[in-house]
Design a protein around this motif. Structure first.
Motif, PDB file in Angstrom:
ATOM      1  N   ILE A 118       0.912  -1.120  -0.128  1.00 27.29           N
ATOM      2  CA  ILE A 118      -0.059  -0.146  -0.056  1.00 27.29           C
ATOM      3  C   ILE A 118       1.008   1.159  -0.048  1.00 27.29           C
ATOM      4  O   ILE A 118       1.906   1.033   0.743  1.00 27.29           O
ATOM      5  CB  ILE A 118      -1.067  -0.102   1.131  1.00 27.29           C
ATOM      6  N   GLY A 119       0.215   2.234  -0.637  1.00 24.98           N
ATOM      7  CA  GLY A 119       0.945   3.496  -0.607  1.00 24.98           C
ATOM      8  C   GLY A 119       1.116   4.401   0.574  1.00 24.98           C
ATOM      9  O   GLY A 119       0.232   4.228   1.525  1.00 24.98           O
ATOM     10  N   TYR A 120       1.738   5.517   0.624  1.00 21.78           N
ATOM     11  CA  TYR A 120       1.720   6.355   1.838  1.00 21.78           C
ATOM     12  C   TYR A 120       0.097   6.873   1.795  1.00 21.78           C
ATOM     13  O   TYR A 120      -0.570   7.102   0.978  1.00 21.78           O
ATOM     14  CB  TYR A 120       2.761   7.507   1.633  1.00 21.78           C
ATOM     15  N   PRO A 121      -0.389   7.439   3.041  1.00 15.37           N
ATOM     16  CA  PRO A 121      -1.515   7.987   3.363  1.00 15.37           C
ATOM     17  C   PRO A 121      -1.508   9.454   3.039  1.00 15.37           C
ATOM     18  O   PRO A 121      -0.549  10.133   3.115  1.00 15.37           O
ATOM     19  CB  PRO A 121      -1.633   7.648   4.964  1.00 15.37           C
ATOM     20  N   GLN A 122      -2.909   9.791   2.690  1.00 14.61           N
ATOM     21  CA  GLN A 122      -3.012  11.160   2.711  1.00 14.61           C
ATOM     22  C   GLN A 122      -4.433  11.292   3.473  1.00 14.61           C
ATOM     23  O   GLN A 122      -5.123  10.392   3.673  1.00 14.61           O
ATOM     24  CB  GLN A 122      -3.242  11.600   1.172  1.00 14.61           C
ATOM     25  N   VAL A 123      -4.723  12.489   3.918  1.00 14.77           N
ATOM     26  CA  VAL A 123      -6.022  12.903   4.529  1.00 14.77           C
ATOM     27  C   VAL A 123      -6.800  13.878   4.018  1.00 14.77           C
ATOM     28  O   VAL A 123      -5.988  14.964   3.699  1.00 14.77           O
ATOM     29  CB  VAL A 123      -5.624  13.222   6.159  1.00 14.77           C
ATOM     30  N   ILE A 124      -7.849  13.675   3.816  1.00 17.41           N
ATOM     31  CA  ILE A 124      -8.802  14.841   3.350  1.00 17.41           C
ATOM     32  C   ILE A 124      -9.980  15.130   4.300  1.00 17.41           C
ATOM     33  O   ILE A 124     -10.577  14.291   4.733  1.00 17.41           O
ATOM     34  CB  ILE A 124      -9.505  14.280   2.103  1.00 17.41           C
ATOM     35  N   GLU A 125      -9.963  16.318   4.850  1.00 15.17           N
ATOM     36  CA  GLU A 125     -11.082  16.703   5.738  1.00 15.17           C
ATOM     37  C   GLU A 125     -12.119  17.601   5.059  1.00 15.17           C
ATOM     38  O   GLU A 125     -11.863  18.504   4.173  1.00 15.17           O
ATOM     39  CB  GLU A 125     -10.148  17.574   6.917  1.00 15.17           C
ATOM     40  N   THR A 126     -13.466  17.311   5.643  1.00 20.41           N
ATOM     41  CA  THR A 126     -14.376  18.235   4.916  1.00 20.41           C
ATOM     42  C   THR A 126     -14.747  19.424   6.009  1.00 20.41           C
ATOM     43  O   THR A 126     -14.468  19.337   7.303  1.00 20.41           O
ATOM     44  CB  THR A 126     -15.716  17.433   4.953  1.00 20.41           C
ATOM     45  N   LEU A 127     -14.894  20.608   5.578  1.00 24.76           N
ATOM     46  CA  LEU A 127     -15.114  21.890   6.587  1.00 24.76           C
ATOM     47  C   LEU A 127     -16.695  21.857   7.044  1.00 24.76           C
ATOM     48  O   LEU A 127     -16.765  22.705   7.625  1.00 24.76           O
ATOM     49  CB  LEU A 127     -14.506  22.807   5.539  1.00 24.76           C
ATOM     50  N   GLY A 140     -20.749  20.153   7.765  1.00 22.90           N
ATOM     51  CA  GLY A 140     -21.386  18.842   7.992  1.00 22.90           C
ATOM     52  C   GLY A 140     -21.085  18.505   9.486  1.00 22.90           C
ATOM     53  O   GLY A 140     -20.202  18.897   9.986  1.00 22.90           O
ATOM     54  N   ASN A 141     -22.131  17.501   9.720  1.00 21.74           N
ATOM     55  CA  ASN A 141     -21.931  16.829  11.169  1.00 21.74           C
ATOM     56  C   ASN A 141     -22.254  15.375  11.094  1.00 21.74           C
ATOM     57  O   ASN A 141     -23.562  15.069  10.887  1.00 21.74           O
ATOM     58  CB  ASN A 141     -22.889  17.786  12.226  1.00 21.74           C
ATOM     59  N   PRO A 142     -21.472  14.505  11.385  1.00 21.73           N
ATOM     60  CA  PRO A 142     -19.899  14.718  11.492  1.00 21.73           C
ATOM     61  C   PRO A 142     -19.309  15.181  10.449  1.00 21.73           C
ATOM     62  O   PRO A 142     -19.749  15.115   9.240  1.00 21.73           O
ATOM     63  CB  PRO A 142     -19.701  13.465  12.208  1.00 21.73           C
ATOM     64  N   ARG A 143     -18.105  15.956  10.695  1.00 21.73           N
ATOM     65  CA  ARG A 143     -17.124  16.246   9.601  1.00 21.73           C
ATOM     66  C   ARG A 143     -16.299  15.154   9.610  1.00 21.73           C
ATOM     67  O   ARG A 143     -15.782  14.146  10.057  1.00 21.73           O
ATOM     68  CB  ARG A 143     -16.086  17.422  10.130  1.00 21.73           C
ATOM     69  N   ALA A 144     -15.953  14.850   8.029  1.00 23.15           N
ATOM     70  CA  ALA A 144     -15.288  13.538   7.694  1.00 23.15           C
ATOM     71  C   ALA A 144     -13.840  13.794   7.635  1.00 23.15           C
ATOM     72  O   ALA A 144     -13.228  14.666   6.995  1.00 23.15           O
ATOM     73  CB  ALA A 144     -15.823  13.156   6.317  1.00 23.15           C
ATOM     74  N   ILE A 145     -13.132  12.802   7.949  1.00 26.46           N
ATOM     75  CA  ILE A 145     -11.748  12.858   8.050  1.00 26.46           C
ATOM     76  C   ILE A 145     -11.514  11.451   7.140  1.00 26.46           C
ATOM     77  O   ILE A 145     -11.786  10.432   7.609  1.00 26.46           O
ATOM     78  CB  ILE A 145     -11.128  12.750   9.094  1.00 26.46           C
ATOM     79  N   LEU A 146     -11.076  11.429   5.774  1.00 26.25           N
ATOM     80  CA  LEU A 146     -10.933  10.494   4.893  1.00 26.25           C
ATOM     81  C   LEU A 146      -9.486  10.141   5.001  1.00 26.25           C
ATOM     82  O   LEU A 146      -8.816  11.116   4.489  1.00 26.25           O
ATOM     83  CB  LEU A 146     -11.636  10.855   3.619  1.00 26.25           C
ATOM     84  N   ILE A 147      -9.201   8.984   5.362  1.00 22.92           N
ATOM     85  CA  ILE A 147      -7.714   8.582   5.247  1.00 22.92           C
ATOM     86  C   ILE A 147      -7.536   7.578   3.926  1.00 22.92           C
ATOM     87  O   ILE A 147      -8.153   6.731   3.774  1.00 22.92           O
ATOM     88  CB  ILE A 147      -7.274   7.886   6.652  1.00 22.92           C
ATOM     89  N   GLN A 148      -6.938   7.989   2.807  1.00 23.97           N
ATOM     90  CA  GLN A 148      -6.875   7.397   1.473  1.00 23.97           C
ATOM     91  C   GLN A 148      -5.501   6.970   1.357  1.00 23.97           C
ATOM     92  O   GLN A 148      -4.390   7.996   1.799  1.00 23.97           O
ATOM     93  CB  GLN A 148      -7.466   8.230   0.699  1.00 23.97           C
ATOM     94  N   GLU A 149      -5.198   6.393   0.439  1.00 23.73           N
ATOM     95  CA  GLU A 149      -3.796   5.686  -0.208  1.00 23.73           C
ATOM     96  C   GLU A 149      -3.595   6.857  -1.346  1.00 23.73           C
ATOM     97  O   GLU A 149      -4.183   7.104  -2.054  1.00 23.73           O
ATOM     98  CB  GLU A 149      -3.776   4.420  -0.780  1.00 23.73           C
ATOM     99  N   ILE A 150      -2.296   7.546  -1.425  1.00 19.53           N
ATOM    100  CA  ILE A 150      -1.939   7.921  -2.619  1.00 19.53           C
ATOM    101  C   ILE A 150      -1.007   7.171  -3.264  1.00 19.53           C
ATOM    102  O   ILE A 150      -0.322   6.318  -3.153  1.00 19.53           O
ATOM    103  CB  ILE A 150      -1.143   9.513  -2.015  1.00 19.53           C
ATOM    104  N   GLU A 151      -0.915   7.420  -4.642  1.00 20.67           N
ATOM    105  CA  GLU A 151       0.148   6.815  -5.484  1.00 20.67           C
ATOM    106  C   GLU A 151       1.504   7.063  -5.136  1.00 20.67           C
ATOM    107  O   GLU A 151       2.069   7.913  -4.930  1.00 20.67           O
ATOM    108  CB  GLU A 151      -0.313   7.315  -7.005  1.00 20.67           C
ATOM    109  N   THR A 152       2.029   5.705  -4.810  1.00 17.65           N
ATOM    110  CA  THR A 152       3.362   5.641  -4.397  1.00 17.65           C
ATOM    111  C   THR A 152       4.062   4.614  -5.040  1.00 17.65           C
ATOM    112  O   THR A 152       3.583   3.418  -5.595  1.00 17.65           O
ATOM    113  CB  THR A 152       3.163   5.264  -2.958  1.00 17.65           C
TER     114      THR A 152
END
Length: 220
Positions: free
Chosen positions: A73-82, A84-96
């Motif tokens: 698996i590749g390194y992680p990246q984090v995407i936060e939504t600004l 909504g409730n709850p606010r999402a924190i998406l932890i995804q793979e980046i191309e590595t």
């Protein structure tokens, strides 16, 4: 020339066997956020086919890093939504690059924030203690610790897990599961305590293989 031939032969074998000398720390891998709003709820969403080690620490925010072993698996990246409730924190793979891929991710969440978990991962470990969780779902395989200081109404499990439950956390298990012999098979489900009302409901989805184990005080 002979040295190059040896390297070209050994390197693929080493990657296949995931030998430790193949270090992956060639770039900065850690993501760290030290402040999140205390009055917001955050949904952590992880969807990966490799290992995740998730635990909590005494602070706000979160950190994400790699498990420093060769993997797929590749390194992680984090995407936060600004919003909504709850606010999402998406932890995804980046191309590595294949040479830098790792075996999984270490994820630490601050226990001063309010969290909700939606996780799919395999051969993972979750240490759920000293934190307030909203209703959550964990899917895949691995080990889960339900510590005595965990506050959560409901957790749904799907997959194959060994689950260690603190003897000081009253729970009820709904669904088919293997439980210790001293637990009670009541009308509502399996209870680990009869002298206290359960605090946490653990739902085991159909088709799952989940074994519950008593966790003695001092082993958490």
């Amino acid at each position: 020339y002979s040295y190059l031939v040896v390297v070209l032969i050994i390197l693929p074998i080493a990657f296949f066997l995931k030998l430790d000398f193949l270090t992956t720390y060639t770039i900065d891998s850690q993501i760290e956020v030290n402040e999140l709003k205390l009055d917001s709820e955050y949904l952590v969403n992880i969807d990966t086919d490799v290992s995740v080690f998730l635990s909590f620490y005494n602070n706000t925010g979160y950190s994400v890093d790699i498990i420093n072993r060769p993997g797929k698996i590749g390194y992680p990246q984090v995407i936060e939504t600004l919003v909504g409730n709850p606010r999402a924190i998406l932890i995804q793979e980046i191309e590595t690059s294949r040479l830098l891929q790792v075996s999984g991710w270490n994820i630490n969440l601050g226990n001063q924030n309010n969290w909700k978990l939606e996780v799919l991962s395999f051969e993972s470990k979750f240490d759920l203690n000293n934190v307030n969780l909203s209703n959550s779902k964990i899917t895949g395989t691995g080990e889960i610790i339900f510590g005595e200081s965990l506050v959560v109404d409901e957790v749904t499990l799907s997959g194959s897990y060994k689950v260690y439950v603190s003897e000081n956390l009253p729970v009820v298990i709904i669904g088919n599961a293997l439980v210790p012999s001293d637990w009670i098979n009541a009308t509502i489900g399996f209870l680990n305590q009869t002298d206290e009302v359960y605090k946490t409901k653990i739902i085991v989805e159909d088709g799952s293989q989940v074994e519950f184990i008593n966790l003695k005080k001092g082993n958490e």
